[in-house]
Design an enzyme around this catalytic site. Structure first.
Site, PDB file in Angstrom:
ATOM      1  N   ASN A  96       0.872  -1.183   0.000  1.00  0.00           N
ATOM      2  CA  ASN A  96       0.000   0.000   0.000  1.00  0.00           C
ATOM      3  C   ASN A  96       0.901   1.223   0.000  1.00  0.00           C
ATOM      4  OD1 ASN A  96      -1.815   2.051   0.531  1.00  0.00           O
ATOM      5  ND2 ASN A  96      -2.199   1.438   2.673  1.00  0.00           N
ATOM      6  N   LYS A 138       0.119   4.266  -0.136  1.00  0.00           N
ATOM      7  CA  LYS A 138      -0.504   5.442   0.498  1.00  0.00           C
ATOM      8  C   LYS A 138      -0.289   6.679  -0.387  1.00  0.00           C
ATOM      9  CE  LYS A 138       0.365   3.303   4.921  1.00  0.00           C
ATOM     10  NZ  LYS A 138       0.330   3.442   6.356  1.00  0.00           N
ATOM     11  N   HIS A 146      -9.290   0.803   5.226  1.00  0.00           N
ATOM     12  CA  HIS A 146      -7.973   1.005   5.847  1.00  0.00           C
ATOM     13  C   HIS A 146      -8.156   1.904   7.077  1.00  0.00           C
ATOM     14  CE1 HIS A 146      -3.859   2.286   6.525  1.00  0.00           C
ATOM     15  NE2 HIS A 146      -3.494   1.212   5.843  1.00  0.00           N
ATOM     16  N   GLU A 202      -6.565   4.328   8.152  1.00  0.00           N
ATOM     17  CA  GLU A 202      -6.420   5.775   7.899  1.00  0.00           C
ATOM     18  C   GLU A 202      -7.703   6.352   7.304  1.00  0.00           C
ATOM     19  OE1 GLU A 202      -2.746   5.415   5.737  1.00  0.00           O
ATOM     20  OE2 GLU A 202      -1.751   4.837   7.601  1.00  0.00           O
ATOM     21  N   GLU A 255      -4.919  -5.384  10.553  1.00  0.00           N
ATOM     22  CA  GLU A 255      -3.927  -4.340  10.764  1.00  0.00           C
ATOM     23  C   GLU A 255      -4.195  -3.648  12.098  1.00  0.00           C
ATOM     24  OE1 GLU A 255      -2.112  -3.079   6.757  1.00  0.00           O
ATOM     25  OE2 GLU A 255      -3.773  -1.756   7.211  1.00  0.00           O
ATOM     26  N   GLY A 310       2.823   1.954  10.699  1.00  0.00           N
ATOM     27  CA  GLY A 310       3.755   3.071  10.529  1.00  0.00           C
ATOM     28  C   GLY A 310       4.470   3.476  11.806  1.00  0.00           C
ATOM     29  N   SER A 314       3.937  -2.452  10.142  1.00  0.00           N
ATOM     30  CA  SER A 314       5.396  -2.453  10.240  1.00  0.00           C
ATOM     31  C   SER A 314       6.032  -3.774   9.807  1.00  0.00           C
ATOM     32  CB  SER A 314       5.836  -2.058  11.658  1.00  0.00           C
ATOM     33  OG  SER A 314       5.346  -0.765  11.972  1.00  0.00           O
TER      34      SER A 314
HETATM   35  C1  PEP Z   1      -0.459  -0.052   6.010  1.00  0.00           C
HETATM   36  O1  PEP Z   1      -0.559   1.111   5.681  1.00  0.00           O
HETATM   37  O2  PEP Z   1      -1.355  -0.822   5.611  1.00  0.00           O
HETATM   38  C2  PEP Z   1       0.656  -0.485   6.839  1.00  0.00           C
HETATM   39  C3  PEP Z   1       0.612  -1.655   7.373  1.00  0.00           C
HETATM   40  O3  PEP Z   1       1.706   0.403   7.002  1.00  0.00           O
HETATM   41  P1  PEP Z   1       3.186   0.092   7.592  1.00  0.00           P
HETATM   42  O4  PEP Z   1       3.653  -1.196   6.948  1.00  0.00           O
HETATM   43  O5  PEP Z   1       3.998   1.257   7.203  1.00  0.00           O
HETATM   44  O6  PEP Z   1       3.032  -0.078   9.067  1.00  0.00           O
END
Ligand code: PEP
Length: 252
Positions: free
Chosen positions: A9, A11, A96, A98, A168, A174, A214
């Site tokens: 992703n 973003k 997601h 976000e 997630e 992040g 992460s």
């Molecule tokens: C994501 O945005 O779906 C995500 C898991 O981000 P990150 O890997 O940066 O934690």
């Protein structure tokens, strides 16, 4: 047998020209490595046409990070799933954290998008996950159950083959904090049990559940060794070939 599914992703990162060049590089590297997992990348809307063109001839799936819950009309700033399909994008990430956190997307809104995407025969990656406060308050299972029950409301059993779930935990996105493989596996097992209760054991057993939060080259293998972890949804580490390729070829 569930085929591993690794997704990136992007973003709101990479310009259309950067995204196109990176996608071409990734496509060549994945072909050369001969990986046997599914690979998906989700660039921003404006980068989608260039990325679709760059990966042509490869098996890389190109997905959108979101879509409107309407087909067309007076919805300024929105992108319709029909527009996505028209440019060759048949997969979409929905729900997601976000989108939930910053844009007020509720489970009901997300469900309307899931139903619309599936009605157009698109594949969906539905994201679920708890905040730190919810986890510490002992609400993990309650939150996941609600996000799945409402997010998948009215989805037919026959449509579940087009649905992937991404677990997630919001506190791991992040932040550099990863759920331990054991914690992630136990959340995934709960998601599978919930889907079994909503649908059937068979549908739950075939369901691909990605872990996101992460994920890096250094932790992908331990995560993927767990019984209920079938793939990863990767944010930050999907933006550079040097990080994303080792995640894709984790099993080699
Ligand atoms: C994501 O945005 O779906 C995500 C898991 O981000 P990150 O890997 O940066 O934690």
């Amino acid at each position: 047998m569930r085929k591993p599914y690794i997704a990136g992703n992007w973003k709101m990162n990479l310009t259309p020209s950067e995204g196109k060049a990176y996608a071409a590089e990734l496509s060549a590297a994945v072909k050369k490595a001969g990986v046997d997992c599914r690979v998906m990348i989700a660039p921003s809307f404006v980068s989608l046409p260039g990325v679709v063109e760059a990966v042509k001839g490869s098996d890389i799936v190109v997905a959108a990070q979101n879509m409107a819950n309407h087909l067309a009309g007076a919805y300024t700033g929105e992108v319709s799933p029909e527009m996505l399909k028209d440019i060759g994008v048949n997969t979409v990430i929905l729900g997601h954290s976000e989108r939930r956190q910053y844009y007020g997307e509720t489970d009901e809104i997300i469900n309307s998008k899931v139903l619309l995407a599936l009605s157009l025969k698109m594949e969906v990656v539905l994201c679920v996950g708890e905040t730190l406060e919810e986890r510490e308050g002992g609400k993990l299972e309650e939150i996941l159950e609600r996000q799945l029950r409402v997010g998948l409301k009215d989805v037919l059993p026959a449509e579940m083959g087009a649905v992937t779930i991404a677990y997630e935990p919001v506190w791991a996105i992040g932040t550099g904090k990863t759920a331990t493989p054991e914690d992630a596996d136990s959340a995934h097992a709960f998601i599978r049990r919930t889907v079994a209760a909503l649908y059937s054991e068979d549908i739950a057993n075939n369901l691909i559940i990605q872990y996101g939060g992460s994920v890096k080259p250094g932790n992908i293998r331990a995560l993927m060794e767990k019984e209920n972890i079938d793939g990863a949804l990767v944010g930050g580490a999907s933006l550079k070939l040097d990080d994303f390729l080792p995640i894709i070829i984790f099993s080699k």
